[in-house]
Design an enzyme around this catalytic site. Structure first.
Site, PDB file in Angstrom:
ATOM      1  N   ASP A  25       0.864  -1.168   0.000  1.00  0.00           N
ATOM      2  CA  ASP A  25       0.000   0.000   0.000  1.00  0.00           C
ATOM      3  C   ASP A  25       0.913   1.234   0.000  1.00  0.00           C
ATOM      4  O   ASP A  25       2.113   1.125   0.310  1.00  0.00           O
ATOM      5  CB  ASP A  25      -0.886  -0.021   1.244  1.00  0.00           C
ATOM      6  CG  ASP A  25      -1.696   1.244   1.393  1.00  0.00           C
ATOM      7  OD1 ASP A  25      -2.489   1.544   0.485  1.00  0.00           O
ATOM      8  OD2 ASP A  25      -1.516   1.944   2.411  1.00  0.00           O
ATOM      9  N   ASP A  27      -0.123   5.166   0.923  1.00  0.00           N
ATOM     10  CA  ASP A  27      -0.356   6.142   1.988  1.00  0.00           C
ATOM     11  C   ASP A  27      -0.406   5.448   3.341  1.00  0.00           C
ATOM     12  O   ASP A  27      -1.185   4.514   3.546  1.00  0.00           O
ATOM     13  CB  ASP A  27      -1.669   6.887   1.744  1.00  0.00           C
ATOM     14  CG  ASP A  27      -1.614   7.733   0.488  1.00  0.00           C
ATOM     15  OD1 ASP A  27      -0.960   8.779   0.512  1.00  0.00           O
ATOM     16  OD2 ASP A  27      -2.223   7.321  -0.529  1.00  0.00           O
ATOM     17  N   THR A 117      -2.503   1.083  -4.492  1.00  0.00           N
ATOM     18  CA  THR A 117      -3.050   2.197  -3.734  1.00  0.00           C
ATOM     19  C   THR A 117      -4.504   2.473  -4.085  1.00  0.00           C
ATOM     20  O   THR A 117      -4.950   2.187  -5.204  1.00  0.00           O
ATOM     21  CB  THR A 117      -2.216   3.467  -3.968  1.00  0.00           C
ATOM     22  OG1 THR A 117      -2.831   4.585  -3.296  1.00  0.00           O
ATOM     23  CG2 THR A 117      -2.106   3.799  -5.448  1.00  0.00           C
ATOM     24  N   SER A 118      -5.229   3.066  -3.133  1.00  0.00           N
ATOM     25  CA  SER A 118      -6.604   3.483  -3.385  1.00  0.00           C
ATOM     26  C   SER A 118      -6.681   4.877  -3.992  1.00  0.00           C
ATOM     27  O   SER A 118      -7.777   5.364  -4.280  1.00  0.00           O
ATOM     28  CB  SER A 118      -7.418   3.444  -2.078  1.00  0.00           C
ATOM     29  OG  SER A 118      -7.589   2.118  -1.638  1.00  0.00           O
ATOM     30  N   LYS A 149     -10.375  -1.494  -2.826  1.00  0.00           N
ATOM     31  CA  LYS A 149     -10.346  -2.077  -1.484  1.00  0.00           C
ATOM     32  C   LYS A 149     -11.630  -1.688  -0.736  1.00  0.00           C
ATOM     33  O   LYS A 149     -12.074  -0.553  -0.876  1.00  0.00           O
ATOM     34  CB  LYS A 149      -9.126  -1.560  -0.714  1.00  0.00           C
ATOM     35  CG  LYS A 149      -7.798  -1.806  -1.424  1.00  0.00           C
ATOM     36  CD  LYS A 149      -6.653  -1.098  -0.690  1.00  0.00           C
ATOM     37  CE  LYS A 149      -5.355  -1.166  -1.466  1.00  0.00           C
ATOM     38  NZ  LYS A 149      -4.253  -0.457  -0.769  1.00  0.00           N
ATOM     39  N   ASP A 174      -1.655  -0.637   5.921  1.00  0.00           N
ATOM     40  CA  ASP A 174      -1.836   0.121   7.161  1.00  0.00           C
ATOM     41  C   ASP A 174      -3.296   0.286   7.538  1.00  0.00           C
ATOM     42  O   ASP A 174      -3.594   0.930   8.551  1.00  0.00           O
ATOM     43  CB  ASP A 174      -1.223   1.521   7.010  1.00  0.00           C
ATOM     44  CG  ASP A 174      -2.076   2.416   6.119  1.00  0.00           C
ATOM     45  OD1 ASP A 174      -2.496   3.493   6.578  1.00  0.00           O
ATOM     46  OD2 ASP A 174      -2.341   2.024   4.966  1.00  0.00           O
TER      47      ASP A 174
END
Length: 232
Positions: A25, A27, A117-118, A149, A174
């Protein structure tokens, strides 16, 4: 709910396992964008009449469009998302690389890790540029999948683009939504604290294999049998 104090260290949890690739991931895992994220979301909430923007629980790990769809009527979602995206693209002050990130990435060969990543692709690029993080050849964003996600699609795509079986991948995350996504994809999971506490991460169902305080406390070792994770 598993007790995080009873979870093994990453080195112990993965002592007998090797992996073909690592899916990170971004961030909260590789970079710290929390101040910028919170500024943008709180400004957006105030502009859109979300009550109590100071009490707004800032979402981490879930695509922004998904979160906005839960807060606003359908006809307001797209323009509201566009506004938030504009705010986030233009405010990346203070975005920095997290401790341990550069050391861990230097230990992994290119082609053996990806970022999942989102963020949208433009936002991911903006945050990496602001932090100084050099993107690997494979970066999966919210723009690349139909379902972000906590659905498994992002990590399944990351594994596919690296040419590996997702069950042979270690995901570093995270956020609970990312842990759920990774587990649904069949990946092993190392959770790192920061945006969420160890209790919150360990309480994800299904739980991660291990929880660490960040990448500074682990190392990756690549050998003939694959990638091993050890305690630093």
């Amino acid at each position: 709910m598993p007790d995080p104090l009873l979870l093994p260290s990453p080195g112990a949890a993965f002592a007998d396992r090797t992996f073909d690739a690592v899916l990170f991931d971004m961030d909260g895992t590789l970079i710290d964008s929390v101040p910028a994220v919170e500024r943008s979301w709180r400004r957006w909430a105030a502009e859109h009449g979300i009550t109590g923007p100071e009490e707004l629980v800032i979402p981490h790990g879930t695509p922004a469009r998904t979160v906005i769809a839960e807060l606003l009527p359908p006809d307001r979602v797209l323009p509201a998302f566009d506004r938030l995206h504009e705010l986030e693209l233009t405010d990346n002050a203070g975005v920095t690389i997290l401790p341990g990130t550069l050391g861990v990435l230097a230990e992994l060969p290119l082609g053996r890790y990806a970022i999942v990543t989102s963020c949208t692709r433009p936002l991911a690029a903006a945050r990496m540029a602001a932090s100084g993080l050099v993107p690997p050849p494979v970066v999966v964003t919210a723009d690349d999948v139909a379902h972000g996600k906590p659905d498994p699609d992002p990590f399944l795509l990351g594994a596919e683009l690296l040419g590996v079986d997702p069950t042979r991948c270690l995901v570093v995350e995270d956020a609970p939504a990312g842990i759920t996504s990774a587990r649904a994809a069949g990946c092993a999971v190392l959770a790192v604290t920061g945006t969420h506490t160890a209790d919150q991460l360990a309480g994800t169902d299904p739980a991660p294999d291990a929880v660490a305080t960040g990448l500074a406390v682990v190392r990756f070792v690549t050998g003939p049998e694959g990638i091993r994770i050890v305690d630093a």
